[in-house]
Design a protein around this motif. Structure first.
Motif, PDB file in Angstrom:
ATOM      1  N   ARG A 103       0.870  -1.182   0.000  1.00  0.00           N
ATOM      2  CA  ARG A 103       0.000   0.000   0.000  1.00  0.00           C
ATOM      3  C   ARG A 103       0.899   1.221   0.000  1.00  0.00           C
ATOM      4  NH1 ARG A 103      -3.877  -1.042   4.963  1.00  0.00           N
ATOM      5  NH2 ARG A 103      -2.034  -2.147   5.712  1.00  0.00           N
ATOM      6  N   LEU A 104       1.573   1.393  -1.120  1.00  0.00           N
ATOM      7  CA  LEU A 104       2.603   2.414  -1.254  1.00  0.00           C
ATOM      8  C   LEU A 104       2.138   3.465  -2.242  1.00  0.00           C
ATOM      9  CD1 LEU A 104       5.427   2.751  -0.012  1.00  0.00           C
ATOM     10  CD2 LEU A 104       6.370   1.716  -2.075  1.00  0.00           C
ATOM     11  N   HIS A 105       2.310   4.721  -1.888  1.00  0.00           N
ATOM     12  CA  HIS A 105       1.896   5.835  -2.734  1.00  0.00           C
ATOM     13  C   HIS A 105       3.098   6.746  -2.988  1.00  0.00           C
ATOM     14  CE1 HIS A 105      -2.255   4.657  -1.810  1.00  0.00           C
ATOM     15  NE2 HIS A 105      -1.888   4.626  -0.536  1.00  0.00           N
ATOM     16  N   ASP A 204       5.846   0.230   8.179  1.00  0.00           N
ATOM     17  CA  ASP A 204       5.767   1.536   7.529  1.00  0.00           C
ATOM     18  C   ASP A 204       7.053   1.834   6.762  1.00  0.00           C
ATOM     19  OD1 ASP A 204       3.266   1.915   8.675  1.00  0.00           O
ATOM     20  OD2 ASP A 204       4.125   2.787  10.497  1.00  0.00           O
ATOM     21  N   HIS A 206       8.785   5.171   4.507  1.00  0.00           N
ATOM     22  CA  HIS A 206       8.680   6.576   4.089  1.00  0.00           C
ATOM     23  C   HIS A 206      10.047   7.003   3.572  1.00  0.00           C
ATOM     24  CE1 HIS A 206       7.331  10.749   4.015  1.00  0.00           C
ATOM     25  NE2 HIS A 206       8.455  11.071   4.629  1.00  0.00           N
ATOM     26  N   THR A 218       5.547   6.812   0.330  1.00  0.00           N
ATOM     27  CA  THR A 218       5.082   6.614   1.695  1.00  0.00           C
ATOM     28  C   THR A 218       3.970   5.569   1.698  1.00  0.00           C
ATOM     29  OG1 THR A 218       4.244   7.707   3.686  1.00  0.00           O
ATOM     30  CG2 THR A 218       3.370   8.456   1.586  1.00  0.00           C
ATOM     31  N   GLY A 219       3.874   4.808   2.776  1.00  0.00           N
ATOM     32  CA  GLY A 219       2.831   3.797   2.910  1.00  0.00           C
ATOM     33  C   GLY A 219       3.329   2.600   3.693  1.00  0.00           C
ATOM     34  N   ARG A 220       2.656   1.476   3.494  1.00  0.00           N
ATOM     35  CA  ARG A 220       3.013   0.228   4.171  1.00  0.00           C
ATOM     36  C   ARG A 220       3.500  -0.783   3.136  1.00  0.00           C
ATOM     37  NH1 ARG A 220       1.826  -0.572   9.331  1.00  0.00           N
ATOM     38  NH2 ARG A 220       1.762  -2.847   9.104  1.00  0.00           N
TER      39      ARG A 220
END
Length: 410
Positions: A103-105, A204, A206, A218-220
């Motif tokens: 779940r990375l943006h 996490d 980042h 950023t994300g998991r």
């Protein structure tokens, strides 16, 4: 060459069909409309052969390069020809279920970054997008020390001293080799990962690089901590990796010699994927060195040693527990904290081995666990049991960064 022949033949056939339709419209409007349908254009060619023969001959000439091109393609790549003939290229390729959850943006080099694979092995964190030999986009972070247990890393652009090395790479469509950039400072990184059984790290992520690199994420993330794969809680021996082969060989030696005391040496170089391998295996079995030639075969159930018919080892007996008959809980010794000098610890490390202690560094970080001694470089090694089957975390601290040591046991 085969592709050009096939394309040229198809163009000649198409030109002959178009010419045939034009001749049909010149003959009569109804014949022109009828020639648009494949069965009726043959009727027109037979009824008006003198008019249509030139177009039919042109289309027939296209069959020659088409057949030659297909023959060359069949001799060079039969699977590709089969895929073309059965029209499988018209159907969308089925996507295999993802092994990892991201779940990375954000973006890498100004382009959206959607990784499909991630790992943290031997202190190197890698996130890859693309399944080819060269990833379309990739981030690699080399941590200062190998990872064993939870991971917590925080880096700011102004932090002094050596920092993890960050490498980003990307492959453009018109390039054969990817471009890469390396950074050792001037970036922001936050990494907080926790181990998840059997072989994953989740947490996490980042990362922000300087503006000229156009990279911010950023994300998991979810990472593999080794190159084994599991299926229903057991090692999946169908996966091609050196770790899978080491697991198969170790399990075979344990059952063959009826002992769990097997320490396998490094396997010789192998080329994977493969269907069979011949290996010279060196191992220490029950304290005795052995050298064995083994043949490994990969079947429907995965990798196995040829001729393996040895039974499974009996389960290890559960540890015996002592029953406490007294209802009164025994008084626990009080934990006392007393300072310990670094010189005293370095002068006589054997006296303090396996004692619980807390070490504080100049940056305010604390390492609490049991003293494991001094390593070859003179660093203070603290080990901490993580519990719940997560293993141990090991901290190696240089004497120059230690400002305080406290003993937590009498």
């Amino acid at each position: 060459m085969d592709a050009l022949l096939i394309l040229g033949g198809l163009l000649l056939i198409l030109a002959g069909l178009v010419w045939l339709v034009m001749l049909a419209f010149d003959t009569a409007l109804l014949w022109g409309i009828a020639s648009l349908l494949p069965p009726l254009n043959l009727v027109f060619a037979l009824r008006h052969w003198r008019v249509a023969r030139k177009a039919v001959v042109l289309g027939a000439l296209g069959l020659i390069p088409l057949v030659v091109g297909l023959t060359l393609l069949a001799s060079r790549d039969s699977q590709r020809l089969e895929a073309i003939l059965n029209l499988s290229w018209l159907h969308p390729e089925a996507q295999a279920p993802a092994e990892l959850n991201f779940r990375l943006h954000g973006e890498l080099n100004g382009q959206p970054f959607v990784p499909q694979y991630g790992e943290l092995i031997d202190g190197v964190l890698s996130l890859r997008e693309g399944q080819d030999f060269f990833a379309r986009r990739e981030i690699s972070i080399r941590l200062p020390n190998p990872v064993d247990g939870p991971v917590s890393v925080d880096v700011m652009p102004q932090d002094p001293g050596p920092q993890p090395e960050v490498r980003i790479s990307w492959l453009l469509p018109e390039q054969d080799l990817p471009e890469a950039r390396r950074l050792t400072r001037g970036y922001t990184l936050h990494l907080q990962l926790e181990p998840v059984a059997p072989n994953k790290l989740v947490g996490d992520f980042h990362l922000v690089l300087p503006p000229q690199f156009r990279t911010a994420l950023t994300g998991r993330i979810e990472l593999f901590s080794d190159r084994l794969r599991y299926r229903n809680g057991k090692v999946d021996t169908r996966y091609d990796s050196r770790e899978t082969l080491e697991y198969v060989v170790t399990d075979y030696l344990q059952r063959r010699f009826a002992t769990r005391q097997v320490r396998l040496q490094a396997l010789p170089p192998v080329n994977l994927p493969a269907s069979s391998l011949d290996l010279q295996v060196e191992a220490e079995v029950a304290g005795k060195p052995r050298r064995l030639p083994l043949q490994l075969r990969k079947g429907k159930r995965g990798w196995a040693v040829q001729g393996d018919q040895y039974p499974a080892l009996p389960a290890e007996p559960a540890p015996r527990t002592l029953e406490v008959t007294s209802a009164v809980e025994p008084e626990r010794p009080k934990i006392t904290r007393r300072p310990l000098s670094l010189d005293l610890l370095q002068g006589d490390p054997a006296t303090y081995r396996n004692l619980a202690m807390r070490v504080e560094t100049q940056r305010g970080a604390q390492a609490e666990g049991r003293f494991a001694g001094l390593d070859a470089e003179g660093r203070v090694v603290i080990r901490r049991n993580l519990g719940r089957g997560a293993g141990e975390a090991s901290f190696a601290l240089t004497p120059g960064e230690i400002i305080r040591i406290e003993l937590l046991e009498p």
